[in-house]
Design an enzyme around this catalytic site. Structure first.
Site, PDB file in Angstrom:
ATOM      1  N   CYS A   3     -14.741   2.913 -10.331  1.00  0.00           N
ATOM      2  CA  CYS A   3     -14.427   3.753 -11.497  1.00  0.00           C
ATOM      3  C   CYS A   3     -15.335   3.406 -12.672  1.00  0.00           C
ATOM      4  CB  CYS A   3     -12.947   3.572 -11.865  1.00  0.00           C
ATOM      5  SG  CYS A   3     -12.424   4.618 -13.238  1.00  0.00           S
ATOM      6  N   CYS A  63     -13.718   3.668 -16.093  1.00  0.00           N
ATOM      7  CA  CYS A  63     -12.814   2.550 -16.407  1.00  0.00           C
ATOM      8  C   CYS A  63     -13.596   1.286 -16.736  1.00  0.00           C
ATOM      9  CB  CYS A  63     -11.913   2.222 -15.216  1.00  0.00           C
ATOM     10  SG  CYS A  63     -11.186   3.642 -14.413  1.00  0.00           S
ATOM     11  N   ASP A  64     -14.588   0.980 -15.924  1.00  0.00           N
ATOM     12  CA  ASP A  64     -15.200  -0.350 -15.987  1.00  0.00           C
ATOM     13  C   ASP A  64     -16.595  -0.372 -16.612  1.00  0.00           C
ATOM     14  OD1 ASP A  64     -12.991  -1.351 -14.674  1.00  0.00           O
ATOM     15  OD2 ASP A  64     -13.857  -1.089 -12.683  1.00  0.00           O
TER      16      ASP A  64
HETATM   17  P1  FAD Z   1      -1.378   4.669  -8.052  1.00  0.00           P
HETATM   18  O1  FAD Z   1      -1.716   3.689  -9.088  1.00  0.00           O
HETATM   19  O2  FAD Z   1      -2.342   4.955  -6.968  1.00  0.00           O
HETATM   20  O3  FAD Z   1       0.021   4.222  -7.404  1.00  0.00           O
HETATM   21  C1  FAD Z   1       0.564   4.883  -6.314  1.00  0.00           C
HETATM   22  C2  FAD Z   1       1.699   4.065  -5.772  1.00  0.00           C
HETATM   23  O4  FAD Z   1       2.374   4.806  -4.748  1.00  0.00           O
HETATM   24  C3  FAD Z   1       1.278   2.739  -5.138  1.00  0.00           C
HETATM   25  O5  FAD Z   1       2.144   1.730  -5.606  1.00  0.00           O
HETATM   26  C4  FAD Z   1       1.490   2.954  -3.644  1.00  0.00           C
HETATM   27  O6  FAD Z   1       1.813   1.770  -2.946  1.00  0.00           O
HETATM   28  C5  FAD Z   1       2.683   3.913  -3.679  1.00  0.00           C
HETATM   29  N1  FAD Z   1       2.865   4.663  -2.450  1.00  0.00           N
HETATM   30  C6  FAD Z   1       1.947   5.343  -1.719  1.00  0.00           C
HETATM   31  N2  FAD Z   1       2.517   5.849  -0.608  1.00  0.00           N
HETATM   32  C7  FAD Z   1       3.830   5.476  -0.656  1.00  0.00           C
HETATM   33  C8  FAD Z   1       4.946   5.666   0.212  1.00  0.00           C
HETATM   34  N3  FAD Z   1       4.848   6.332   1.357  1.00  0.00           N
HETATM   35  N4  FAD Z   1       6.148   5.142  -0.145  1.00  0.00           N
HETATM   36  C9  FAD Z   1       6.294   4.452  -1.301  1.00  0.00           C
HETATM   37  N5  FAD Z   1       5.265   4.241  -2.164  1.00  0.00           N
HETATM   38  C10 FAD Z   1       4.060   4.742  -1.821  1.00  0.00           C
HETATM   39  N6  FAD Z   1      -7.566   3.777 -14.999  1.00  0.00           N
HETATM   40  C11 FAD Z   1      -7.614   3.533 -16.326  1.00  0.00           C
HETATM   41  O7  FAD Z   1      -7.027   4.283 -17.099  1.00  0.00           O
HETATM   42  N7  FAD Z   1      -8.270   2.456 -16.825  1.00  0.00           N
HETATM   43  C12 FAD Z   1      -8.922   1.559 -16.035  1.00  0.00           C
HETATM   44  O8  FAD Z   1      -9.538   0.611 -16.516  1.00  0.00           O
HETATM   45  C13 FAD Z   1      -8.865   1.776 -14.620  1.00  0.00           C
HETATM   46  N8  FAD Z   1      -9.483   0.931 -13.780  1.00  0.00           N
HETATM   47  C14 FAD Z   1      -9.416   1.158 -12.441  1.00  0.00           C
HETATM   48  C15 FAD Z   1     -10.031   0.269 -11.584  1.00  0.00           C
HETATM   49  C16 FAD Z   1      -9.980   0.461 -10.223  1.00  0.00           C
HETATM   50  C17 FAD Z   1     -10.640  -0.529  -9.299  1.00  0.00           C
HETATM   51  C18 FAD Z   1      -9.295   1.592  -9.686  1.00  0.00           C
HETATM   52  C19 FAD Z   1      -9.229   1.802  -8.190  1.00  0.00           C
HETATM   53  C20 FAD Z   1      -8.700   2.503 -10.539  1.00  0.00           C
HETATM   54  C21 FAD Z   1      -8.762   2.296 -11.922  1.00  0.00           C
HETATM   55  N9  FAD Z   1      -8.175   3.180 -12.801  1.00  0.00           N
HETATM   56  C22 FAD Z   1      -8.185   2.927 -14.141  1.00  0.00           C
HETATM   57  C23 FAD Z   1      -7.516   4.400 -12.329  1.00  0.00           C
HETATM   58  C24 FAD Z   1      -5.993   4.176 -12.283  1.00  0.00           C
HETATM   59  O9  FAD Z   1      -5.725   3.002 -11.554  1.00  0.00           O
HETATM   60  C25 FAD Z   1      -5.287   5.357 -11.649  1.00  0.00           C
HETATM   61  O10 FAD Z   1      -5.634   6.540 -12.326  1.00  0.00           O
HETATM   62  C26 FAD Z   1      -3.780   5.171 -11.726  1.00  0.00           C
HETATM   63  O11 FAD Z   1      -3.393   3.960 -11.125  1.00  0.00           O
HETATM   64  C27 FAD Z   1      -3.051   6.325 -11.028  1.00  0.00           C
HETATM   65  O12 FAD Z   1      -1.697   6.055 -11.100  1.00  0.00           O
HETATM   66  P2  FAD Z   1      -0.660   6.686 -10.071  1.00  0.00           P
HETATM   67  O13 FAD Z   1       0.671   6.181 -10.502  1.00  0.00           O
HETATM   68  O14 FAD Z   1      -0.852   8.131  -9.959  1.00  0.00           O
HETATM   69  O15 FAD Z   1      -1.032   6.111  -8.639  1.00  0.00           O
END
Ligand code: FAD
Length: 341
Positions: free
Chosen positions: A140, A143-144
């Protein structure tokens, strides 16, 4: 497997910023929500558990570590009255109401569901990738890209689509030069983005080139590259490698039940988080292939909880629970900040 003994108002699937924010709002609205936190990644908390410093989440002027931010969100969800189950959902029966949600351990019934299962950034699985993940390799740039280690050094981006183009241009704000590694002899990005990349004085495109490995000591110092046509190999000295090769939404469970777009993301209606199934909402990265940020995920998590509450009220299904008794362990706001140095 224990048979369901109650019908809950709401089950939230996922424990990233979207799921926990939905849980905070639903808990405070006395919906007594259940969160299946998921163990897909080994731990609850979602994608931010795999990163280090977060500099762009409001409220933390000197930044915060990703896992610490998620620990605080989880604590707030718990303190708001959400019940958290550290289990993966393995199936949901959307055909019959109330919906049946199953994990390996149990099944439960719910009138409404919020899907917050996120997306997974695609990786190249280079031999030394794990060693350098968060130590020069990132999925990302937005982000980084701004962290001090990436300033005034040469960086590489791998990918050929709009994201790769956008991230390359974004990184030119910090890097002395950006090398865009494109597997084929053309970019898949839109015409406008292609022109911006190709005319940018700080971007060099390496056509028909793939990284085969990364090297360094405690941080990336360079890449091994291979020409996909001639197979000629060469080294490229860079201080960082950004993957822009796509994300895979975690929607395998919902195929055939919930409307997905051609790339597998959940389709939500207009400005809402409503899916094609009444009472089912989707928030965060599982329905957003554009912004993919923690704050936008949290924002849609809030929307999903408010919409679910309205729907439950409107249909007369809402069962209001008394304010939750003090959770067994109320977790304090002991924020550990980190210095951006
Ligand atoms: P996610 O964070 O993907 O969480 C999804 C959750 O659903 C997980 O806990 C997973 O285990 C769970 N899940 C999936 N399938 C199932 C199932 N069948 N049953 C139960 N649970 C399930 N964003 C920023 O704003 N700033 C940053 O600095 C930043 N840095 C990042 C660095 C990295 C390396 C990455 C990969 C991403 C970064 N992001 C950053 C992006 C950010 O992490 C995502 O936009 C954000 O986490 C999305 O949130 P979410 O809740 O939609 O999903």
């Amino acid at each position: 497997m224990p048979k369901p003994s109650e019908i809950s108002n709401l089950v939230i699937i996922g424990s990233g910023p979207a799921g926990y924010t939905a849980a905070i709002y639903a808990g405070r609205a006395r919906l007594n929500p259940i969160v299946f936190e998921g163990l897909k990644m080994g731990l609850p908390g979602g994608q931010l558990m795999t990163t280090t410093g977060i500099e762009n989440f409001p409220g933390f002027p000197t930044g915060i570590m990703g896992p610490e931010l998620m620990r605080l969100m989880k604590a707030q969800a718990q303190n708001s009255g959400a019940r958290l189950w550290m289990e993966d959902v393995i199936s949901v029966d959307f055909k019959q109401r109330p919906f049946t949600v199953r994990s390996a351990e149990r099944e439960t019934l719910a009138h409404s569901i919020i899907i917050a299962t996120g997306a997974t950034a695609q990786r190249l699985h280079l031999p030394s990738e794990d060693q350098f993940w968060n130590k020069g390799i990132s999925a990302c740039a937005i982000c980084d890209g701004g962290i001090p280690r990436f300033k005034d050094v040469e960086l590489a981006v791998v990918g050929g689509g709009d994201t790769a183009a956008e991230e390359s241009i974004f990184l030119t704000k910090y890097a002395s030069k950006v090398h865009l590694l494109v597997r084929s002899d053309r970019l898949r990005a839109s015409k406008v983005m292609q022109e911006r990349v190709l005319n940018h004085p700080k971007i060099q495109v390496h056509w028909q080139t793939v990284p085969t490995d990364v090297y360094g000591n405690d941080w990336v110092q360079g890449l091994k590259l291979k020409n996909t046509v001639s197979s000629v190999e060469q080294d490229l000295t860079v201080g960082g490698l950004f993957y822009a090769i796509g994300h895979k939404p975690n929607t395998a469970l919902f195929i055939d039940a919930i409307e997905l777009d051609p790339t597998g993301y959940i389709v939500t209606k207009g400005k809402s988080t409503a899916t094609n199934v009444e009472g089912v909402y989707a928030c965060g990265d599982v329905q957003d292939h554009e912004y993919r940020q923690a704050i936008s995920a949290a924002g849609t998590g809030c929307m999903a909880a408010l919409e679910a509450e309205r729907w439950l009220s409107g249909t007369g299904l809402l069962q209001e629970f008394l304010p939750v008794s003090t959770p067994e362990e109320t977790i304090e706001n002991d924020v550990i900040e980190f210095s951006l140095g």
